[in-house]
Structure formats: C-alpha cells, structure tokens
Design a protein around this motif. Structure first.
Motif, PDB file in Angstrom:
ATOM      1  N   ASN A 113       0.849  -1.195   0.000  1.00 54.10           N
ATOM      2  CA  ASN A 113       0.000   0.000   0.000  1.00 54.10           C
ATOM      3  C   ASN A 113       0.886   1.248   0.000  1.00 54.10           C
ATOM      4  OD1 ASN A 113      -1.917   1.976   0.308  1.00 54.10           O
ATOM      5  ND2 ASN A 113      -2.566   1.346   2.351  1.00 54.10           N
ATOM      6  N   THR A 114       0.872   1.986  -1.091  1.00 51.65           N
ATOM      7  CA  THR A 114       1.717   3.178  -1.222  1.00 51.65           C
ATOM      8  C   THR A 114       0.961   4.472  -0.912  1.00 51.65           C
ATOM      9  OG1 THR A 114       1.258   3.278  -3.610  1.00 51.65           O
ATOM     10  CG2 THR A 114       3.220   2.062  -2.915  1.00 51.65           C
ATOM     11  N   SER A 115      -0.226   4.352  -0.324  1.00 47.59           N
ATOM     12  CA  SER A 115      -0.999   5.544   0.046  1.00 47.59           C
ATOM     13  C   SER A 115      -0.547   6.044   1.414  1.00 47.59           C
ATOM     14  CB  SER A 115      -2.498   5.223   0.061  1.00 47.59           C
ATOM     15  OG  SER A 115      -2.940   4.794  -1.198  1.00 47.59           O
ATOM     16  N   ASN A 116       0.632   6.601   1.455  1.00 49.89           N
ATOM     17  CA  ASN A 116       1.205   7.088   2.704  1.00 49.89           C
ATOM     18  C   ASN A 116       2.140   8.256   2.412  1.00 49.89           C
ATOM     19  OD1 ASN A 116       3.851   5.901   1.972  1.00 49.89           O
ATOM     20  ND2 ASN A 116       2.797   3.964   2.368  1.00 49.89           N
ATOM     21  N   LYS A 166       4.833   7.511  -0.118  1.00 50.55           N
ATOM     22  CA  LYS A 166       4.328   6.962  -1.381  1.00 50.55           C
ATOM     23  C   LYS A 166       5.075   5.680  -1.764  1.00 50.55           C
ATOM     24  CE  LYS A 166       2.973  11.518  -3.186  1.00 50.55           C
ATOM     25  NZ  LYS A 166       3.121  12.487  -4.288  1.00 50.55           N
ATOM     26  N   ALA A 167       5.365   4.899  -0.766  1.00 53.72           N
ATOM     27  CA  ALA A 167       6.118   3.665  -0.991  1.00 53.72           C
ATOM     28  C   ALA A 167       5.735   2.646   0.064  1.00 53.72           C
ATOM     29  CB  ALA A 167       7.617   3.937  -0.946  1.00 53.72           C
ATOM     30  N   ALA A 198       5.249   4.263  -5.690  1.00 56.87           N
ATOM     31  CA  ALA A 198       4.361   4.997  -6.582  1.00 56.87           C
ATOM     32  C   ALA A 198       5.142   6.164  -7.193  1.00 56.87           C
ATOM     33  CB  ALA A 198       3.157   5.507  -5.798  1.00 56.87           C
ATOM     34  N   GLY A 240       7.463   8.307  -5.152  1.00 54.87           N
ATOM     35  CA  GLY A 240       7.724   7.520  -3.955  1.00 54.87           C
ATOM     36  C   GLY A 240       9.192   7.479  -3.582  1.00 54.87           C
ATOM     37  N   ASN A 285      11.760   6.744  -6.620  1.00 56.20           N
ATOM     38  CA  ASN A 285      11.178   6.491  -7.933  1.00 56.20           C
ATOM     39  C   ASN A 285      11.646   7.579  -8.890  1.00 56.20           C
ATOM     40  OD1 ASN A 285       9.523   6.182 -10.220  1.00 56.20           O
ATOM     41  ND2 ASN A 285       7.828   5.377  -9.008  1.00 56.20           N
ATOM     42  N   SER A 343       4.715   3.643 -11.662  1.00 57.74           N
ATOM     43  CA  SER A 343       5.071   2.867 -10.480  1.00 57.74           C
ATOM     44  C   SER A 343       6.336   2.047 -10.722  1.00 57.74           C
ATOM     45  CB  SER A 343       3.920   1.939 -10.093  1.00 57.74           C
ATOM     46  OG  SER A 343       2.784   2.687  -9.709  1.00 57.74           O
TER      47      SER A 343
END
Length: 210
Positions: A60-63, A66-67, A93, A96, A152, A157
């Motif tokens: 889950n990169t929703s943080n 972004k990783a 992401a 990220g 990134n 992604s």
C-alpha cells in the motif's frame, strides 16, 4: 593402529551428524534472543514454514512516502531463520521514496523489476556518495550498516526486490529516528543544525512530540 583410529573417527562423525540440524525454522512460541529465534522441533516443521507468499501482493503506497516495503524476514518467514538470507518487496508509486536508512544486521542487493529507481549509499569513512538511476534488470549492492535510499525516478510505479545477507537485517530510518519520537526539539536542533520551527513541523508531520 588403523582400526582404533577408524573407530574414533566414526564416533566423531556420528556425533557431529547427530548434533547438526539441516535448518532452524523459527519457533515463535519459544523465547528469542540476540542469536535469533529458537528452532522448531524438526518433527513439527511443515512446508508452510518454508514458503512465503506475501511478495506477490503489491504494498500500500498511500502514505507520506508513497512507498511500501513488504519484508520476508525471520519474524514473518520462519524458514529463513538461521540461514543468513531474507528478501523484501519494494513498491514505489510516482514520487515515492524509501528515505535514508540503514540495515545494521546485513548487506542488501536490490534488483529492479519495473520502472526506474534512483538509488545510492554514503560511505562511513569519507562520506563518498555512490549514486545510480537503475532501470529494469539492474542490480545494486548496499553494504551493511551504510546509509542508503531509493527514489522512484520515473512517472510510473516502480517495483524492486531486495535480498539481504541476514534473516533479520534490521531497519532504522533517519527521518523517523529524528522526528517520530519524543526526542526533545532542542536536542534535535543542536545535533542537526536545523531550526526549531523546521524540527517542530517535521515532528508534527511524522507524529513526534516534545
């Protein structure tokens, strides 16, 4: 003369074989210590102890970074306990980043599977920076205990897998070590040369106090 020597050798060989385990699957019900987890009794080991399926699932990169890192270390993958190896999945992401961090217990080898990743590390003796933008199929090594990072470097992604020379390489992220705890702001200011306003802002973002 020959027969006594042969007899002694056979005793040593049989006792050595009797005392050596082929592997040491972690027993989570027993105490663990600095040397690692205790070994599960061989009769209780199953194939599921030796297989880990979690790396097939994107993290889950929703943080804030972004990783996501999905580790298959000894605390989650009992089969690697005592073997000197482990692995993790890295999902980044767009935008990220895996912030500056260290693995005090092992060296790392990173292979990029998808996208592009800017990665680097800083030496301890001279603060020399080794930096490279890695493409699909590229591999980079990060020596044990040195500060390193991954960012990134593209607009899509990125996916990579990292193998380690330890079943429990450990992890300390610099940003969280400084700003996600109750280390007093004045000490952070004194040891980082940041101003108090910056420190308090970062503590607020990362959940620190004081």
């Amino acid at each position: 003369m020959f027969l006594p020597i042969l007899f002694v050798f056979s005793l040593l060989l049989s006792s050595t074989h009797a005392s050596v385990l082929d592997f040491c699957v972690a027993d989570y019900t027993a105490p663990d210590g600095p040397a690692g987890y205790s070994c599960k009794k061989p009769a209780k080991v199953t194939i599921n102890d030796l297989v880990f399926s979690g790396l097939a699932i994107p993290g889950n990169t929703s943080n804030i970074i972004k990783a996501a890192v999905t580790p298959a270390f000894a605390d989650k993958f009992p089969g690697v306990n005592g073997l000197g190896v482990s692995i993790a999945r890295l999902d980044l992401a767009p935008g990220g980043v895996i912030p500056l961090h260290i693995h005090p217990g092992g060296s790392e080898v990173l292979i990029v599977i998808q996208g592009s990743i800017c990665a680097g590390f800083i030496t301890g003796a001279t603060n020399t920076v080794y930096l490279k933008t890695l493409q699909k199929g590229d591999v980079m090594v990060f020596p044990q205990g040195l500060l390193h990072f991954q960012v990134n470097a593209g607009g899509s992604s990125a996916l990579a897998f990292a193998s380690f020379s330890s079943p429990s390489p450990g992890l300390q992220i610099v940003d969280f070590a400084l700003f996600a705890n109750d280390l007093p702001t004045e000490l952070v200011v004194a040891t980082t040369f940041l101003d108090a306003a910056q420190v308090k802002k970062l503590k607020a973002v990362l959940g620190g106090t004081n």
